[in-house]
Design an enzyme around this catalytic site. Structure first.
Site, PDB file in Angstrom:
ATOM      1  N   ARG A  24      80.002  14.255   6.804  1.00 31.83           N
ATOM      2  CA  ARG A  24      78.652  14.835   6.766  1.00 31.83           C
ATOM      3  C   ARG A  24      78.537  16.107   7.590  1.00 31.83           C
ATOM      4  NH1 ARG A  24      75.645  10.009   9.374  1.00 31.83           N
ATOM      5  NH2 ARG A  24      77.572  10.181  10.572  1.00 31.83           N
ATOM      6  N   GLN A  48      61.958  26.122  30.937  1.00 37.12           N
ATOM      7  CA  GLN A  48      61.679  26.927  29.748  1.00 37.12           C
ATOM      8  C   GLN A  48      62.907  26.970  28.850  1.00 37.12           C
ATOM      9  OE1 GLN A  48      59.846  30.804  30.500  1.00 37.12           O
ATOM     10  NE2 GLN A  48      61.254  31.705  29.050  1.00 37.12           N
ATOM     11  N   ASP A  49      62.718  26.747  27.570  1.00 35.67           N
ATOM     12  CA  ASP A  49      63.776  26.912  26.577  1.00 35.67           C
ATOM     13  C   ASP A  49      63.427  28.115  25.713  1.00 35.67           C
ATOM     14  OD1 ASP A  49      65.051  24.651  27.484  1.00 35.67           O
ATOM     15  OD2 ASP A  49      64.701  23.453  25.709  1.00 35.67           O
ATOM     16  N   ARG A  60      73.057  42.428  24.229  1.00 35.23           N
ATOM     17  CA  ARG A  60      71.890  42.121  25.060  1.00 35.23           C
ATOM     18  C   ARG A  60      72.380  41.996  26.499  1.00 35.23           C
ATOM     19  NH1 ARG A  60      67.386  40.017  21.904  1.00 35.23           N
ATOM     20  NH2 ARG A  60      68.047  39.712  19.747  1.00 35.23           N
ATOM     21  N   HIS A  63      71.441  41.466  32.221  1.00 36.95           N
ATOM     22  CA  HIS A  63      70.131  41.142  32.779  1.00 36.95           C
ATOM     23  C   HIS A  63      70.262  40.176  33.945  1.00 36.95           C
ATOM     24  CE1 HIS A  63      68.675  41.765  28.371  1.00 36.95           C
ATOM     25  NE2 HIS A  63      68.791  42.917  28.997  1.00 36.95           N
ATOM     26  N   LYS A  72      70.397  29.595  34.590  1.00 36.64           N
ATOM     27  CA  LYS A  72      70.188  29.271  33.187  1.00 36.64           C
ATOM     28  C   LYS A  72      71.399  28.600  32.572  1.00 36.64           C
ATOM     29  CE  LYS A  72      70.524  34.167  32.286  1.00 36.64           C
ATOM     30  NZ  LYS A  72      69.888  35.305  31.660  1.00 36.64           N
ATOM     31  N   HIS A 119      73.772  38.615  33.409  1.00 35.11           N
ATOM     32  CA  HIS A 119      74.249  37.986  32.181  1.00 35.11           C
ATOM     33  C   HIS A 119      74.008  38.910  31.000  1.00 35.11           C
ATOM     34  CE1 HIS A 119      73.451  35.348  28.587  1.00 35.11           C
ATOM     35  NE2 HIS A 119      74.688  35.047  28.899  1.00 35.11           N
ATOM     36  N   TYR A 132      68.748  29.393  25.438  1.00 31.69           N
ATOM     37  CA  TYR A 132      68.684  29.482  26.894  1.00 31.69           C
ATOM     38  C   TYR A 132      67.807  28.362  27.421  1.00 31.69           C
ATOM     39  CZ  TYR A 132      69.450  34.424  25.673  1.00 31.69           C
ATOM     40  OH  TYR A 132      69.904  35.602  25.141  1.00 31.69           O
TER      41      TYR A 132
END
Length: 183
Positions: A24, A48-49, A60, A63, A72, A119, A132
């Site tokens: 599956r 927070q997600d 990106r 940061h 994180k 990151h 995240y």
């Protein structure tokens, strides 16, 4: 699921699940309170997600957050990314170290990044979803960005950059950010 220390970045961990696969597809636990707690992290600290979707070549970062920083958990839930962590904690034994990782939907490995580390990542597939889990609510006034191609860091980005935010494109050098943080 097993937790493995990242030797280049003190306090960073890779959480590698053990997927169950059959005809599956597969089932994989991507977060386990007991495993997170076993390496000394508070699993309930994450508040927070978030999810970002990027296309191939998008970059990106780099940061980080000023003030208390931000820890994180990062996972590529779909596709593949080249992920980068830079330790910018002056008291860390791995200060200014750079660590790189390939995260993908095939492994569902999660990377724990301690507060005080920069990151960034680059999407390696046509679509890459990055999840995240963050330990503090986002405050844009604390956002800090370092230019992705800083020669001092010499990050070996695997692809030409196809797109990035204006903030990332205009980011200062590592030396400028560190000088500003010392004030």
């Amino acid at each position: 699921m097993k937790a493995t220390e990242v030797p280049e970045i003190a306090g960073a961990y890779l959480f590698e699940p053990t997927p169950y696969a059959d005809e599956r597809g597969f089932f994989s636990r991507t977060f386990d309170v007991d495993v997170v707690r076993s390496v000394g992290l508070d699993p309930y600290a994450f508040v927070q997600d978030s999810l970002s979707r990027s296309v191939r070549g998008v970059l990106r970062g780099l940061h980080l957050r000023s003030g208390e920083g931000e820890a994180k958990l990062v996972r590529c839930s779909y596709g593949r990314i080249f992920d980068v962590v830079v330790d910018l904690r002056p008291d860390s034994p791995t200060y200014r170290n750079v660590a790189t990782f390939h995260l993908s939907d095939e492994t569902q490995t999660t990377l724990y990044i301690p507060a005080g580390c920069a990151h960034g990542f680059q999407a390696l597939t046509e679509t890459a979803d990055t999840s995240y889990r963050i330990d503090r609510p986002h405050d844009p006034t604390e956002d800090v960005t370092i230019v992705f191609d800083d020669p001092e860091l010499a990050i070996p980005w695997p692809l030409p950059v196809t797109s990035m935010s204006q903030r990332d494109r205009e980011a200062p050098s590592l030396a400028e950010v560190l000088k500003h943080q010392e004030k």
